[in-house]
Design a protein around this motif. Sequence first.
Motif, short mmCIF file in Angstrom:
data_model
loop_
_atom_site.label_atom_id
_atom_site.label_comp_id
_atom_site.label_asym_id
_atom_site.label_seq_id
_atom_site.Cartn_x
_atom_site.Cartn_y
_atom_site.Cartn_z
N UNK A 125 45.32 52.90 43.51
CA UNK A 125 46.33 53.38 42.55
C UNK A 125 45.78 53.58 41.13
N UNK A 126 44.81 54.47 40.97
CA UNK A 126 44.30 54.80 39.64
C UNK A 126 45.21 55.84 39.02
N UNK A 127 45.72 55.57 37.82
CA UNK A 127 46.67 56.47 37.17
C UNK A 127 46.25 56.87 35.76
N UNK A 158 50.81 45.55 43.01
CA UNK A 158 51.69 46.70 42.83
C UNK A 158 51.56 47.33 41.47
N UNK A 159 50.38 47.21 40.87
CA UNK A 159 50.12 47.75 39.54
C UNK A 159 49.25 48.99 39.63
N UNK A 160 49.37 49.87 38.65
CA UNK A 160 48.47 51.01 38.52
C UNK A 160 47.21 50.57 37.79
N UNK A 161 46.11 51.27 38.04
CA UNK A 161 44.84 50.94 37.41
C UNK A 161 44.56 51.88 36.25
N UNK A 165 37.00 45.26 43.23
CA UNK A 165 37.87 44.09 43.14
C UNK A 165 39.04 44.35 42.19
N UNK A 166 38.76 45.06 41.10
CA UNK A 166 39.83 45.41 40.16
C UNK A 166 40.87 46.29 40.83
N UNK A 167 40.41 47.33 41.52
CA UNK A 167 41.35 48.24 42.18
C UNK A 167 42.15 47.53 43.26
N UNK A 168 41.48 46.63 43.98
CA UNK A 168 42.19 45.86 45.01
C UNK A 168 43.23 44.94 44.39
N UNK A 169 42.88 44.31 43.28
CA UNK A 169 43.82 43.44 42.57
C UNK A 169 45.05 44.22 42.12
N UNK A 170 44.83 45.41 41.60
CA UNK A 170 45.96 46.26 41.20
C UNK A 170 46.86 46.55 42.39
#
Length: 839
Positions: free
Chosen positions: A393-395, A331-334, A322-327
């Motif tokens: 979008x994990x960065x 349009x945010x990086x995780x 859910x966190x990754x989907x929210x990011x």
Amino acid sequence: MNKSIVTRLIAPALLLININAFSQKQPLVINIKAKGAEIAPSMYGVFFEEINHAGDGGLYAELVKNRSFEELEMPEGYTANDRLIPPRKVNHLTGQVVDQTFGWTKEPVPGWNLKTIGTLSASVSLTKENPRFDTAPNSAKIRISDASSPVLFINDGYWGMGIAAGEKYHLRTILRTSADYRGTITAKLISQTGQVLASAILKKTPANEWTDLKTVLQPFIKDSKAKLALEFNSKGTVWLDYVSLFPEKTFNNRKNGLRKDVADMVSGLKPAFVRWPGGCVVEGITVENRFEWKKTLGDPASRPGEYSLWGYRSSYGFGYYELLQFCEDMGADAMFVASVGIGCQYRAGDACSKDSVEYYLNDCMDAIEYALGDRSTEWGAKRAAAGHPKPFPLKYIEIGNENWGDEYDERFDIFYSAIKKKYPQLILISNHGVNGTGKIAKTDRIDPHWYVSPDWFLANTTIFDNHPRDKYTVYVGEYAANQAVGGGNMSAALSEAAFIGGMERNGDLVKMASYAPLLENRNDRSWPVNLIWLDSEKVLGRSSYYVQKMAAENRPNYNVQSNFTMSAPQQKDIAPGSFGFGSWETQVEFKDLKINRNGQDIGVTLSDNTVYKGTWNVSNAVLAQTSTESGTKALVKGFKGNNYTLEFKARKTGGKEGFFIYFGMDDEGKEGLVFNVAGWNNSATAVERITNGNQVGAVSKSIPHKIDVDKWYNVKLVCNGQKAQLFMDGDLILAYENQSPPMQFFSSGYDSTKDEVILKVVNAAGTAWSQNVKIEGAGSISTKGRVISLTANKGEDENSFVAPERIYPKESEYTKFAKEFEYTFPPFSYTILRIKAAK
């Protein structure tokens, strides 16, 4: 996050400056061709932690509390009576055991209550017999012996369920019934006055088989304190494994999604990244209580949840997926924060064995693979099976949370090397602050935290100006003015705006920042000041929220030079007051007291004191504090002043910190100053201000400093009007000068995408400030531009649920811009001027 983290004050520099002493007749000259540091697009993000019911009862849209009946499950090795009691662990830093307890409930089935007409018609208990999911084994067992009147099993939600008229709510129940239960089960939404707002009869289920039932409830009346009830009308037994109620409309219409109005507020900040899952929950009270991301995957009904060290159980509903989907939706990086096998160093501080570190490393590598791996990988395949074939979008990976010391440094190096080898594109962040990186070999980015008073931020806007470059960059992962600011007033917001300007100016070094904490349900304030407040139907932003939003929406691409330099802070006398001693969760002793003024000894004794907090006694001329309370205080009677020399001996006999020396204290012991000696887990010494009896943040630089147990130290405090010096065993530890911080700040940048000069001005004073502005290096200046201004009538003003937009940004057109113009900045204001200035 912890009670206060401070760092060293570094010399002032250019561009963000105090202009109190500058003549209004001399123009502020901005040269848009003198390009300064670039400001990274990643500068502004958000930090999520399950605290203050930020997720459950907050951002996460689930309306049912304790939906899986796991609320009373304890971490491994824990016990409970009125409080939750962790196993006794040795803190790896101090070598000591600190006994602590945490919030717990005696409710037999938390969140639920059984309503019957007859006293013996029904009963409810928790059971693990025949579980539907081994990972979440508890179910509610309801025995009904008399069904002449309906039996209701009621859930109040999180301080009421906010229900909207005409909207659809999806109910999911997993239940089974005994063979002798021959009635129906009806789901109802009930208003706070008892009116039925919606109802539906659940499909009949086969006897003794778990059945997953889904239905829709559509209320016809709005209610902010609604309840969900399951009504039974037959003798027999019913087992409930899972009861969930979700609004159909969630953020981006995601299943198992987020409350739309709250998520819209977070998204409104346009965050470049989201840090998750914390915060202290990453470490846990002990390692057994840490956040475990793998348990947050899959069917929400199968997720076990975990007790949060902030005093309640997290359902794990807002999980890694859910966190990754929210990011992605924002349009945010995780940013994933990984445990290194160390319990919270402000709680138990235990560390797993060295041969177990590989387990935690592998767990982190699996988390990265889940976000980034393709379908050919084990965890990439699991992500794809969950409905997201493409990578997320994990960065960023932060290795540990608020960990420090040799043990942490050794583990950090292990994680850094392994992650970089496989994922060189990721930015890896350590927990180190601005005072150094310990013994680690290398880090990409450090993460200093500050929870301080507004004065500290106002006095430390230059903290990064002379910080060494090239070895690493900086992520200010947690910061807030949260000391003596009510729930979060305008003075706090303005000091943060000033500090933000300093971070922007040092954009070559500071690449990211996130205010903390992010969210607070108004019914559970575990942390004194939080950015966004909510209840079952409303959500509002504090003045600090709008400072964050304004700064992010008006981020220049780079700084441009101005001609101002920082004026000197104003010196002021330390208040003539009394002195005394104290500690924080530490046992201490004091003896051999001497005090001298003007060359004469003053006859005061340790036995003649006023105790404000703690367990104090005097024996054989030794004053001892023997409790584990926080913020203990005993002030010596018979002396007041601000010009004297105080000498004594002190030693620590137990606990995790050092000791306090109060000075300049008023007659009630509520206002003054304190040398916090070897505080912050025996790591640093600084001067803090006392306001209304509480320590409200450091007002001095912080010096790395520790003391030993059972060692007597010769201590001397020299107070001389505006200055206080602390000596121990003949060495000067810290010199403090009492100063008024600057109140006006200015920063200048350029938005090359719009050809606009962006001026950001903080006026934290109670009077208006007028300034002549001159822009050089521009081919042309448009007379028309924009002004975005956040103002308040006084520094103590706050937004509230009654007046949610008392402090709210106003945007207007301004038609008097020129190459030279004058502008008056209101009192208690944060103002952004956007001026068209073609090069």
